[in-house]
Design a protein around this motif. Structure first.
Motif, short mmCIF file in Angstrom:
data_model
loop_
_atom_site.label_atom_id
_atom_site.label_comp_id
_atom_site.label_asym_id
_atom_site.label_seq_id
_atom_site.Cartn_x
_atom_site.Cartn_y
_atom_site.Cartn_z
N ALA A 200 0.94 -1.38 -0.11
CA ALA A 200 0.04 -0.18 0.08
C ALA A 200 0.90 1.24 -0.01
CB ALA A 200 -0.81 0.01 1.24
N CYS A 201 2.11 1.14 -0.21
CA CYS A 201 3.05 2.23 -0.13
C CYS A 201 3.20 3.03 1.00
CB CYS A 201 2.89 3.20 -1.27
SG CYS A 201 3.44 2.31 -2.92
N GLU A 202 2.83 2.35 2.28
CA GLU A 202 3.04 3.04 3.46
C GLU A 202 4.42 3.35 3.84
OE1 GLU A 202 0.68 1.15 6.73
OE2 GLU A 202 -1.16 1.45 5.30
N PRO A 203 4.63 4.31 4.80
CA PRO A 203 6.07 4.39 5.16
C PRO A 203 6.91 3.34 5.74
CG PRO A 203 4.70 6.23 6.17
CD PRO A 203 3.63 5.07 5.30
N VAL A 204 8.16 3.22 5.37
CA VAL A 204 8.82 2.19 5.85
C VAL A 204 8.98 1.87 7.39
CG1 VAL A 204 11.22 1.23 5.55
CG2 VAL A 204 10.28 2.36 3.56
N SER A 205 8.60 0.66 7.61
CA SER A 205 8.61 0.42 9.30
C SER A 205 9.52 -1.00 9.38
CB SER A 205 7.49 0.26 9.64
OG SER A 205 6.81 -0.92 8.98
N ALA A 206 10.03 -1.10 10.52
CA ALA A 206 10.49 -2.50 10.87
C ALA A 206 9.83 -3.74 10.76
CB ALA A 206 11.10 -2.44 12.39
N ALA A 207 8.67 -3.37 10.79
CA ALA A 207 7.51 -4.53 10.89
C ALA A 207 7.38 -5.15 9.46
CB ALA A 207 6.05 -3.86 11.40
N MET A 208 7.70 -4.34 8.65
CA MET A 208 7.87 -4.87 7.19
C MET A 208 8.76 -5.94 6.95
SD MET A 208 7.41 -1.25 4.83
CE MET A 208 5.83 -0.36 5.05
N ASP A 209 9.95 -5.84 7.78
CA ASP A 209 11.05 -6.89 7.38
C ASP A 209 10.62 -8.23 8.39
OD1 ASP A 209 12.69 -5.79 5.77
OD2 ASP A 209 13.96 -4.85 7.47
N VAL A 210 9.81 -7.98 9.62
CA VAL A 210 9.34 -8.95 10.27
C VAL A 210 8.22 -9.83 9.39
CG1 VAL A 210 8.05 -9.67 12.18
CG2 VAL A 210 9.69 -7.81 12.59
N TYR A 211 7.56 -9.20 8.67
CA TYR A 211 6.80 -9.93 8.00
C TYR A 211 7.35 -10.73 6.93
CZ TYR A 211 2.65 -10.91 4.60
OH TYR A 211 1.82 -11.31 3.69
N GLY A 212 8.60 -10.15 6.39
CA GLY A 212 9.31 -10.78 5.28
C GLY A 212 9.85 -11.98 5.70
N VAL A 213 10.41 -12.03 6.71
CA VAL A 213 11.11 -13.09 7.66
C VAL A 213 9.71 -14.29 7.82
CG1 VAL A 213 12.25 -14.45 9.34
CG2 VAL A 213 12.97 -12.08 8.62
N PRO A 243 -1.79 -9.53 9.30
CA PRO A 243 -2.02 -8.54 8.56
C PRO A 243 -1.75 -6.82 9.02
CG PRO A 243 -3.53 -10.20 8.27
CD PRO A 243 -2.91 -10.39 9.52
N ASP A 244 -2.33 -6.83 10.40
CA ASP A 244 -1.96 -5.66 10.85
C ASP A 244 -0.63 -5.41 11.67
OD1 ASP A 244 -2.25 -3.31 12.47
OD2 ASP A 244 -3.96 -3.93 13.74
N PRO A 245 0.45 -4.59 11.09
CA PRO A 245 1.47 -4.47 11.53
C PRO A 245 1.69 -4.03 12.97
CG PRO A 245 0.89 -2.62 10.25
CD PRO A 245 0.01 -3.44 9.97
N SER A 246 0.60 -3.39 13.48
CA SER A 246 0.78 -3.24 15.13
C SER A 246 0.64 -4.37 15.81
CB SER A 246 -0.27 -2.34 15.44
OG SER A 246 -1.66 -2.73 15.26
N THR A 247 0.05 -5.49 15.32
CA THR A 247 0.08 -6.82 16.13
C THR A 247 1.26 -7.64 16.03
OG1 THR A 247 -1.20 -7.76 14.40
CG2 THR A 247 -2.51 -6.43 15.87
#
Length: 286
Positions: A200-213, A243-247
């Motif tokens: 969704a092109c949201e700002p870069v976050s550490a949670a994106m890498d957690v999802y990748g792993v 799906p929710d990065p905050s969780t």
């Protein structure tokens, strides 16, 4: 005479754009002789070379001929340098040197010998315990990157090289600063491993890498299920790919979570060693 000093050393690649042609043993960049081309991207290409000063094989990344003066090609190399310079970590490639200001900019990195995870998964199944170890190593590699404010953003099986049973996370060309914005309509990452907020092109976050792993582990388990330890690791993967990065758990919490899925017969670590804590806190601990 290096590639930069040559005038007609190109050929057309499969995508219709030029790539460098360098004979085996010929100078590639200063103090590095060409061995063979490893891969070609849209803007840059990677070569296996031999560095006589290090007396070791190295990986050289440089822009493709038609991208030499393109700012985005130089920016991609600059992201590799920003992410890796000064970091010594067993699960990241070492950066040896670079010259981003040269007429032909280049980056020289450690050559990580081994098979990429994509190839390994195509050839054999990986036990759940080995998958948990792999996930722990990848999450460990993210810690120093995030500590300097950089996210990898392209954690995929193709970017994981397994060397002597140890995973190394390579290719930092897509890395971005934490909190930075992605180009509108052009999300970073690879489809299938990019988180929903990344797409969704949201700002870069550490949670994106957690999802990748988590996505890499999910793919690994998909070729293994069912098996001993698979259920516990599958539960961890579900949390990493929420799906929710905050969780999603933080990288450190994710490392603890995945490390708990390691088999009981693990390597001979000392009893006081924990994945995310320094093993010795004081001299009295000895």
């Amino acid at each position: 005479m290096t590639v930069e000093q040559r005038t007609s050393t190109t050929e057309v690649d499969d995508d219709g754009d030029p790539v460098w042609v360098v004979a085996e043993g010929a100078p590639l960049v200063p103090d590095v002789q060409a061995w063979r081309r490893l891969g070609v991207g849209g803007r840059c290409e990677a070569w296996l070379g031999w560095c006589g000063l290090l007396w070791a094989p190295v990986v050289v990344k440089l822009p493709r001929p038609h991208q030499v003066d393109h700012p985005r090609a130089r920016a991609s190399l600059g992201r590799e340098v920003r992410a890796l310079e000064g970091i010594l970590h067993p699960h990241l490639p070492h950066l040896y040197r670079h010259d981003l200001g040269a007429g032909l900019p280049y980056v020289v990195q450690e050559h990580v010998g081994g098979s990429d995870l994509d190839d390994l998964l195509a050839r054999r199944r990986i036990p759940a315990g080995a998958a948990a170890l792999l996930g722990s190593q990848l999450l460990s590699a993210l810690l120093p990157l995030h500590a300097r404010g950089v996210a990898h953003l392209d954690v995929t099986p193709a970017n994981v090289v397994v060397r002597d049973g140890h995973a190394v996370l390579i290719d930092l060309g897509s890395s971005r600063r934490l909190g930075s914005r992605q180009p509108a309509g052009r999300p970073v990452g690879t489809l299938g491993y990019a988180s929903p907020e990344m797409e969704a092109c949201e700002p870069v976050s550490a949670a994106m890498d957690v999802y990748g792993v988590g996505a890499v582990l999910r793919e690994t388990l998909a070729r293994r299920w069912p098996g001993p330890g698979s259920a516990a690791l599958a539960d961890a993967v579900e949390r990493l790919t929420a799906p929710d990065p905050s969780t999603r758990p933080s990288v450190r919490a994710a490392l603890d979570l995945v490390a708990r899925c390691l088999p009981r017969q693990r390597p001979a670590w000392p009893g006081w060693a924990r994945p995310t804590d320094p093993p010795i806190r004081s001299a009295e601990a000895l």
